[in-house]
Design an enzyme around this catalytic site. Structure first.
Site, PDB file in Angstrom:
ATOM      1  N   ASP A  60       0.736  -1.087   0.204  1.00 49.32           N
ATOM      2  CA  ASP A  60       0.146  -0.075  -0.065  1.00 49.32           C
ATOM      3  C   ASP A  60       0.958   1.014  -0.239  1.00 49.32           C
ATOM      4  O   ASP A  60       1.953   1.644   0.734  1.00 49.32           O
ATOM      5  CB  ASP A  60      -0.763  -0.186   0.878  1.00 49.32           C
ATOM      6  CG  ASP A  60      -2.177   0.733   1.172  1.00 49.32           C
ATOM      7  OD1 ASP A  60      -3.002   0.739   0.730  1.00 49.32           O
ATOM      8  OD2 ASP A  60      -1.699   1.990   1.146  1.00 49.32           O
ATOM      9  N   ILE A  61       0.847   2.533  -0.792  1.00 45.54           N
ATOM     10  CA  ILE A  61       1.102   3.408  -0.941  1.00 45.54           C
ATOM     11  C   ILE A  61       1.115   4.581   0.664  1.00 45.54           C
ATOM     12  O   ILE A  61       2.067   4.823   0.503  1.00 45.54           O
ATOM     13  CB  ILE A  61       0.582   4.104  -2.349  1.00 45.54           C
ATOM     14  CG1 ILE A  61       1.432   4.907  -2.479  1.00 45.54           C
ATOM     15  CG2 ILE A  61      -0.420   4.738  -1.989  1.00 45.54           C
ATOM     16  CD1 ILE A  61       1.575   5.724  -4.353  1.00 45.54           C
ATOM     17  N   HIS A 113     -10.276  -5.229  -3.167  1.00 46.74           N
ATOM     18  CA  HIS A 113      -9.119  -5.711  -2.681  1.00 46.74           C
ATOM     19  C   HIS A 113      -8.984  -6.110  -0.945  1.00 46.74           C
ATOM     20  O   HIS A 113      -9.299  -5.167   0.323  1.00 46.74           O
ATOM     21  CB  HIS A 113      -7.591  -4.390  -2.537  1.00 46.74           C
ATOM     22  CG  HIS A 113      -8.443  -2.988  -2.324  1.00 46.74           C
ATOM     23  ND1 HIS A 113      -9.642  -2.053  -3.262  1.00 46.74           N
ATOM     24  CD2 HIS A 113      -8.232  -2.480  -1.512  1.00 46.74           C
ATOM     25  CE1 HIS A 113     -10.100  -1.196  -2.478  1.00 46.74           C
ATOM     26  NE2 HIS A 113      -9.409  -1.417  -1.396  1.00 46.74           N
ATOM     27  N   VAL A 162     -11.171   2.979  -4.160  1.00 48.66           N
ATOM     28  CA  VAL A 162     -10.558   2.461  -5.100  1.00 48.66           C
ATOM     29  C   VAL A 162     -11.706   1.015  -5.174  1.00 48.66           C
ATOM     30  O   VAL A 162     -11.621  -0.265  -4.607  1.00 48.66           O
ATOM     31  CB  VAL A 162      -9.220   2.095  -4.828  1.00 48.66           C
ATOM     32  CG1 VAL A 162      -9.107   1.395  -5.679  1.00 48.66           C
ATOM     33  CG2 VAL A 162      -8.168   2.706  -5.060  1.00 48.66           C
ATOM     34  N   HIS A 219      -7.476  -5.683   2.651  1.00 49.24           N
ATOM     35  CA  HIS A 219      -5.843  -4.744   2.795  1.00 49.24           C
ATOM     36  C   HIS A 219      -5.377  -6.152   3.530  1.00 49.24           C
ATOM     37  O   HIS A 219      -6.058  -6.798   4.734  1.00 49.24           O
ATOM     38  CB  HIS A 219      -6.003  -3.993   4.068  1.00 49.24           C
ATOM     39  CG  HIS A 219      -6.591  -2.734   3.209  1.00 49.24           C
ATOM     40  ND1 HIS A 219      -5.683  -1.533   2.713  1.00 49.24           N
ATOM     41  CD2 HIS A 219      -8.624  -2.571   2.852  1.00 49.24           C
ATOM     42  CE1 HIS A 219      -6.921  -0.299   2.542  1.00 49.24           C
ATOM     43  NE2 HIS A 219      -8.179  -1.261   1.921  1.00 49.24           N
ATOM     44  N   ASN A 225     -12.962  -3.179   2.356  1.00 48.84           N
ATOM     45  CA  ASN A 225     -13.690  -2.082   2.739  1.00 48.84           C
ATOM     46  C   ASN A 225     -15.465  -1.689   1.789  1.00 48.84           C
ATOM     47  O   ASN A 225     -14.295  -2.895   0.522  1.00 48.84           O
ATOM     48  CB  ASN A 225     -13.211  -0.987   2.682  1.00 48.84           C
ATOM     49  CG  ASN A 225     -12.301  -0.451   3.870  1.00 48.84           C
ATOM     50  OD1 ASN A 225     -12.523  -1.378   4.912  1.00 48.84           O
ATOM     51  ND2 ASN A 225     -10.902  -0.079   3.356  1.00 48.84           N
TER      52      ASN A 225
HETATM   53  P1  AMP Z   1      -9.390   1.435   0.054  1.00 51.92           P
HETATM   54  O1  AMP Z   1      -9.661   3.109   0.831  1.00 51.92           O
HETATM   55  O2  AMP Z   1     -10.683   0.402   0.815  1.00 51.92           O
HETATM   56  O3  AMP Z   1     -10.211   1.371  -1.068  1.00 51.92           O
HETATM   57  O4  AMP Z   1      -8.590   1.489  -0.085  1.00 51.92           O
HETATM   58  C1  AMP Z   1      -7.573   1.390  -1.382  1.00 51.92           C
HETATM   59  C2  AMP Z   1      -6.467   1.569  -0.859  1.00 51.92           C
HETATM   60  O5  AMP Z   1      -5.612   2.066  -1.897  1.00 51.92           O
HETATM   61  C3  AMP Z   1      -5.762   2.886   0.624  1.00 51.92           C
HETATM   62  O6  AMP Z   1      -4.981   1.975   1.999  1.00 51.92           O
HETATM   63  C4  AMP Z   1      -4.407   3.720  -0.040  1.00 51.92           C
HETATM   64  O7  AMP Z   1      -3.382   3.763  -0.140  1.00 51.92           O
HETATM   65  C5  AMP Z   1      -3.978   2.503  -1.258  1.00 51.92           C
HETATM   66  N1  AMP Z   1      -3.465   2.845  -2.597  1.00 51.92           N
HETATM   67  C6  AMP Z   1      -4.146   3.627  -3.395  1.00 51.92           C
HETATM   68  N2  AMP Z   1      -2.775   3.966  -4.637  1.00 51.92           N
HETATM   69  C7  AMP Z   1      -2.551   2.975  -4.666  1.00 51.92           C
HETATM   70  C8  AMP Z   1      -0.618   2.820  -5.283  1.00 51.92           C
HETATM   71  N3  AMP Z   1      -0.765   3.572  -6.091  1.00 51.92           N
HETATM   72  N4  AMP Z   1      -0.350   2.360  -5.113  1.00 51.92           N
HETATM   73  C9  AMP Z   1      -0.678   1.377  -4.102  1.00 51.92           C
HETATM   74  N5  AMP Z   1      -2.057   1.817  -3.297  1.00 51.92           N
HETATM   75  C10 AMP Z   1      -2.169   2.444  -3.631  1.00 51.92           C
END
Ligand code: AMP
Length: 121
Positions: A31-32, A101, A97, A103, A88
């Site tokens: 995760d970024i 996914h 996103v 986490h 989520n």
């Molecule tokens: P959610 O809020 O459950 O949809 O989680 C989306 C996750 O994607 C968040 O924890 C972000 O930090 C992560 N995220 C968004 N863009 C990227 C990226 N380019 N590379 C890695 N993680 C990302």
């Protein structure tokens, strides 16, 4: 809702990611914006927007995400200490996103409940 998200770009190697696992069906990357010493995302290569879009025909694919979680936990050395996997859904679930996914959070004792708003139901 569009099926094309930033995760599709990661799958297609159009943008970089710290990929830690890949197989025919899934990809996992760091995760970024990590919320734990190990915070990775396990995604199906097939885009599915939310948990609400998981239908019977996706059963094996979604189950496979958990098989991958167990593999990564062993690979990363966190299986015995423990970890959390969470998915989520939509606004109240904190989804940002719209490509499902898991986490995976590990590397320290994790608090519960996982929200900071102390207001009770
Ligand atoms: P959610 O809020 O459950 O949809 O989680 C989306 C996750 O994607 C968040 O924890 C972000 O930090 C992560 N995220 C968004 N863009 C990227 C990226 N380019 N590379 C890695 N993680 C990302």
């Amino acid at each position: 809702m569009s099926q094309e998200t930033i995760f599709t770009k990661i799958i297609n190697r159009e943008i970089p990611a710290d990929i830690i696992y890949e197989d025919e069906l899934t990809l996992a990357f760091k995760d970024i914006n990590p919320q734990a010493p190990l915070h990775c995302l396990i995604i199906p290569k097939q885009p599915i927007a939310t948990i609400n879009d998981i239908t019977e025909d996706k059963r094996e694919l979604v189950g496979h995400l958990y098989v991958v979680a167990a593999k990564i936990a062993k690979q990363q050395g966190v299986a015995d200490d423990g970890y959390r996997v969470v998915m989520n859904c939509n606004e109240h679930g904190g989804q940002s996103v719209y490509h499902i996914h898991l986490h995976m959070l590990a590397g320290k004792p994790l608090g519960w409940p996982p929200y900071t708003d102390k207001a009770k139901v």
